[in-house]
Design a protein around this motif. Structure first.
Motif, PDB file in Angstrom:
ATOM      1  N   VAL A 197       1.036  -1.209  -0.058  1.00 22.19           N
ATOM      2  CA  VAL A 197      -0.106  -0.188  -0.237  1.00 22.19           C
ATOM      3  C   VAL A 197       1.036   1.088  -0.012  1.00 22.19           C
ATOM      4  N   TYR A 198       0.625   2.265  -0.867  1.00 22.13           N
ATOM      5  CA  TYR A 198       1.523   3.361  -0.950  1.00 22.13           C
ATOM      6  C   TYR A 198       0.585   4.575  -1.132  1.00 22.13           C
ATOM      7  N   SER A 199       1.162   5.736  -0.858  1.00 26.87           N
ATOM      8  CA  SER A 199       0.571   7.139  -0.876  1.00 26.87           C
ATOM      9  C   SER A 199       1.838   8.119  -1.220  1.00 26.87           C
ATOM     10  N   VAL A 200       1.344   8.829  -2.382  1.00 26.06           N
ATOM     11  CA  VAL A 200       2.507   9.863  -2.827  1.00 26.06           C
ATOM     12  C   VAL A 200       1.580  11.334  -2.677  1.00 26.06           C
ATOM     13  N   PHE A 201       2.056  11.958  -1.586  1.00 31.82           N
ATOM     14  CA  PHE A 201       1.413  13.253  -1.244  1.00 31.82           C
ATOM     15  C   PHE A 201      -0.031  13.076  -1.407  1.00 31.82           C
ATOM     16  N   GLY A 202      -0.607  11.894  -0.795  1.00 31.18           N
ATOM     17  CA  GLY A 202      -1.880  11.405  -1.017  1.00 31.18           C
ATOM     18  C   GLY A 202      -2.470  11.139   0.371  1.00 31.18           C
ATOM     19  N   ALA A 203      -3.540  10.301   0.590  1.00 27.12           N
ATOM     20  CA  ALA A 203      -4.464  10.062   1.517  1.00 27.12           C
ATOM     21  C   ALA A 203      -3.700   9.728   2.832  1.00 27.12           C
ATOM     22  N   VAL A 204      -2.455   9.101   2.838  1.00 28.78           N
ATOM     23  CA  VAL A 204      -1.640   8.974   4.226  1.00 28.78           C
ATOM     24  C   VAL A 204      -1.391  10.356   4.856  1.00 28.78           C
ATOM     25  N   TRP A 205      -1.100  11.512   3.917  1.00 30.16           N
ATOM     26  CA  TRP A 205      -0.770  12.837   4.307  1.00 30.16           C
ATOM     27  C   TRP A 205      -2.201  13.556   5.028  1.00 30.16           C
ATOM     28  N   PHE A 206      -3.098  13.299   4.544  1.00 32.37           N
ATOM     29  CA  PHE A 206      -4.483  13.777   4.838  1.00 32.37           C
ATOM     30  C   PHE A 206      -5.453  13.081   5.467  1.00 32.37           C
ATOM     31  N   THR A 207      -5.099  11.900   6.381  1.00 35.58           N
ATOM     32  CA  THR A 207      -5.865  11.229   7.080  1.00 35.58           C
ATOM     33  C   THR A 207      -5.265  10.843   8.534  1.00 35.58           C
ATOM     34  N   ASP A 208      -5.955  11.013   9.554  1.00 32.06           N
ATOM     35  CA  ASP A 208      -5.550  10.827  10.876  1.00 32.06           C
ATOM     36  C   ASP A 208      -4.757   9.392  10.878  1.00 32.06           C
ATOM     37  N   PRO A 209      -3.376   9.416  11.236  1.00 32.84           N
ATOM     38  CA  PRO A 209      -2.738   8.103  11.279  1.00 32.84           C
ATOM     39  C   PRO A 209      -3.147   7.310  12.236  1.00 32.84           C
TER      40      PRO A 209
END
Length: 229
Positions: free
Chosen positions: A119-131
């Motif tokens: 699973v990966y995120s490039v300037f995506g949802a991992v940046w914009f979701t509460d970890p």
């Protein structure tokens, strides 16, 4: 309360051009972790092989997802923005092995029964979701030994945790506001380990030579075993 994020990201999509037709190497698809062209590592960060399943959280216009599909993976991209997904479908029509869905990251992970190899995120949802909410959901949908990797801008010194991002709209409109989560590298490493990830690495990739100074934070971890899973 109505979720305003899809509208915000549709606004962003209108300002972003399509990916170049070819990169500096003459390739028609490629993987890019950073905000700079022809810079940084490639898809090897994910440790994938043909036939693996991979999920892009916040796929945008789909360039990275399309590249992984051309390498033989089953490549699933999700994004909140209908505008971004329309750009992806227009650009990458005919790419086999690529699936696109309009969805919130947490909702998608809660609903899917698919177990992913990465699973990966490039300037995506991992940046914009509460970890604290997202990382357990990612862990539950990764195979043991599967990779989570994501990139984003490094934090501004002293500005950590939940922050506000402002997305410009028209000249007579207030900017759209979305939340993002910023942490220093050591804190990201601690957070990933706390949520069951091992072999964690966190680094800031320096910007390419020139006038730009902002690097790219790149985080990678491996799904460990928790609670007998």
């Amino acid at each position: 309360m109505t979720d305003s994020r899809p509208t915000a990201w549709d606004t962003y999509a209108r300002s972003e051009p399509q990916r170049r037709t070819v990169n500096a190497k003459g390739e028609t698809t490629w993987f890019n972790w950073t905000q700079y062209p022809d810079h940084g590592p490639g898809a090897d960060v994910l440790g994938l092989a043909p036939g693996d399943r991979v999920l892009d959280l916040g796929c945008g216009a789909g360039g990275n997802s399309a590249h992984l599909a051309t390498l033989g993976m089953t490549s699933v991209g999700i994004d909140l923005s209908a505008g971004q997904l329309a750009k992806a479908r227009e650009r990458w029509t005919g790419v086999d092995g690529m699936e696109l869905h309009q969805a919130d990251a947490l909702a998608y992970l809660a609903d899917t029964s698919t177990v992913f190899d990465a699973v990966y995120s490039v300037f995506g949802a991992v940046w914009f979701t509460d970890p604290g909410l997202l990382l357990p959901a990612v862990h539950a949908n990764l195979r043991p030994g599967g990779v989570l990797a994501f990139s984003q801008r490094p934090p501004v010194e002293g500005c950590y945790g939940c922050q506000a991002s402002y997305i410009p709209r028209g000249p007579d409109e207030d900017p759209a506001v979305v939340k993002r989560w910023d942490y220093e590298p050591d804190e990201w490493a601690r957070i990933l380990r706390e949520h069951g990830f091992t072999d964690v690495s966190v680094s800031v990739l320096a910007a390419p030579p020139g006038n730009r100074r902002t690097g790219t934070l790149l985080v990678r971890g491996v799904r460990g075993v928790r609670g007998g899973q």
